[in-house]
Design an enzyme around this catalytic site. Structure first.
Site, PDB file in Angstrom:
ATOM      1  N   TYR A   5       0.846  -1.187   0.000  1.00  0.00           N
ATOM      2  CA  TYR A   5       0.000   0.000   0.000  1.00  0.00           C
ATOM      3  C   TYR A   5       0.887   1.244   0.000  1.00  0.00           C
ATOM      4  O   TYR A   5       1.881   1.300   0.731  1.00  0.00           O
ATOM      5  CB  TYR A   5      -0.895   0.041   1.245  1.00  0.00           C
ATOM      6  CG  TYR A   5      -1.894  -1.094   1.351  1.00  0.00           C
ATOM      7  CD1 TYR A   5      -3.227  -0.892   1.031  1.00  0.00           C
ATOM      8  CD2 TYR A   5      -1.496  -2.355   1.788  1.00  0.00           C
ATOM      9  CE1 TYR A   5      -4.151  -1.923   1.136  1.00  0.00           C
ATOM     10  CE2 TYR A   5      -2.408  -3.384   1.895  1.00  0.00           C
ATOM     11  CZ  TYR A   5      -3.731  -3.172   1.567  1.00  0.00           C
ATOM     12  OH  TYR A   5      -4.639  -4.182   1.669  1.00  0.00           O
ATOM     13  N   HIS A  27      -6.020   1.861  -1.363  1.00  0.00           N
ATOM     14  CA  HIS A  27      -6.117   0.485  -1.842  1.00  0.00           C
ATOM     15  C   HIS A  27      -4.708  -0.040  -2.100  1.00  0.00           C
ATOM     16  O   HIS A  27      -3.766   0.729  -2.305  1.00  0.00           O
ATOM     17  CB  HIS A  27      -6.928   0.420  -3.137  1.00  0.00           C
ATOM     18  CG  HIS A  27      -8.395   0.672  -2.934  1.00  0.00           C
ATOM     19  ND1 HIS A  27      -9.219  -0.209  -2.278  1.00  0.00           N
ATOM     20  CD2 HIS A  27      -9.179   1.716  -3.311  1.00  0.00           C
ATOM     21  CE1 HIS A  27     -10.457   0.267  -2.254  1.00  0.00           C
ATOM     22  NE2 HIS A  27     -10.458   1.432  -2.874  1.00  0.00           N
ATOM     23  N   LYS A  74      -4.042  -4.583  -9.849  1.00  0.00           N
ATOM     24  CA  LYS A  74      -2.807  -4.337  -9.105  1.00  0.00           C
ATOM     25  C   LYS A  74      -1.619  -4.770  -9.952  1.00  0.00           C
ATOM     26  O   LYS A  74      -1.771  -5.513 -10.927  1.00  0.00           O
ATOM     27  CB  LYS A  74      -2.810  -5.094  -7.772  1.00  0.00           C
ATOM     28  CG  LYS A  74      -4.038  -4.786  -6.917  1.00  0.00           C
ATOM     29  CD  LYS A  74      -3.978  -5.449  -5.581  1.00  0.00           C
ATOM     30  CE  LYS A  74      -5.303  -5.349  -4.857  1.00  0.00           C
ATOM     31  NZ  LYS A  74      -5.894  -4.015  -4.836  1.00  0.00           N
TER      32      LYS A  74
END
Length: 286
Positions: free
Chosen positions: A214, A222, A255
């Site tokens: 993070y 997020h 991600k």
């Protein structure tokens, strides 16, 4: 510096004090796992009194930096408490009960004070009506208020019961040690390297990886990267199907995919970031 006491139970580090947990989170960037509460809501530990578990990597980092002390329960906690300890605990519970009752009593008395002149006058008239002479009536606001306080104090009130998560009485504890397996040691090396770069790190079990990275506190951000730690032969020979799986997974959850390993020759931690060409505009801070 006073170390934070972490209870070691069944292979897990447990923190029961809310202030200790918040200190680890905001001063040392250790999130842990708040049992029953999402990691994005850390202050719920104050509201719900739930224990926090620390992963082996988090525990080892804190132990290396002498932030925490790992202990296990003393044998005396398994024995029946003495009468002196029982009496001390009962007195603590009673004191807590009285402390919870006082705000309710004061609130009732505050409403009583607003009508005190009328109440005193009503009592005086009632005594006169019952035959008491005027000169024999000795009434004052302070007297009536004190009588009301005694009456209210004898009433039963609904109150929340506070269950202590930490042992409320002084007890001895024995220091414990943390032994990492070879695989856990590799994960710790990666965890420590990433932690030294800044940001927050949590376990990645919910996303099928080892760690989540993070850019700031998970309460506000997020995760930006998902980290897979390669161990043993996997760090020397990467399977193409495995690489496709982890990269596809990172795309689905939006991600970046990071493969991390410890070089056996240099003993250094290396991190390689993979992304699909369509996501190449993302910022890679690792």
């Amino acid at each position: 510096m006073n170390r934070i006491v972490v209870s070691y139970l069944h292979g897990r580090g447990l923190i029961f004090d809310a202030e200790d947990y918040l200190k680890l989170r905001f001063e040392h960037r250790i999130v842990g796992n708040l049992i029953g509460v999402p990691a994005s809501n850390p202050r719920n530990v104050n509201q719900q009194g739930l224990p926090v578990t620390l992963a082996p990597c988090e525990l080892n980092l804190l132990l290396q930096r002498q932030v925490v002390e790992l202990v296990h329960r003393h044998e005396s906690l398994l024995k029946e408490p003495t009468e002196a300890h029982s009496q001390l605990y009962r007195s603590m519970v009673e004191r807590q009960r009285q402390e919870l009752r006082m705000p309710a009593i004061e609130k009732r008395l505050e409403a009583f004070r607003k009508h005190l002149p009328r109440i005193v006058e009503g009592k005086r008239r009632k005594l006169l009506k019952s035959g008491v002479k005027e000169e024999d009536i000795k009434l004052s606001g302070e007297q009536v208020l004190e009588e009301e306080r005694i009456r209210i104090s004898q009433e039963k009130f609904d109150a929340m019961v506070q269950i202590p998560l930490k042992h409320p009485l002084p007890q001895g504890f024995s220091t414990s040690s943390l032994d990492l397996s070879p695989e856990e040691h590799v994960k710790y090396r990666v965890f420590e390297s990433l932690w030294n770069r800044g940001g927050f790190i949590t376990t990645g079990d919910a996303f099928g990886c080892d760690f989540l990275l993070y850019p700031g506190d998970p309460m506000y951000f997020h995760a930006s990267h998902m980290v897979h730690v390669l161990k043993g032969d996997a760090s020397r020979r990467l399977d193409v199907n495995y690489l496709i799986r982890v990269c596809r997974l990172s795309v689905v959850v939006n991600k970046l995919c990071v493969l991390a390993f410890v070089d056996e020759l240099t003993d250094e931690v290396h991190c390689e970031t993979f992304e699909w060409e369509g996501n190449s505009n993302k910022v890679d801070n690792f």
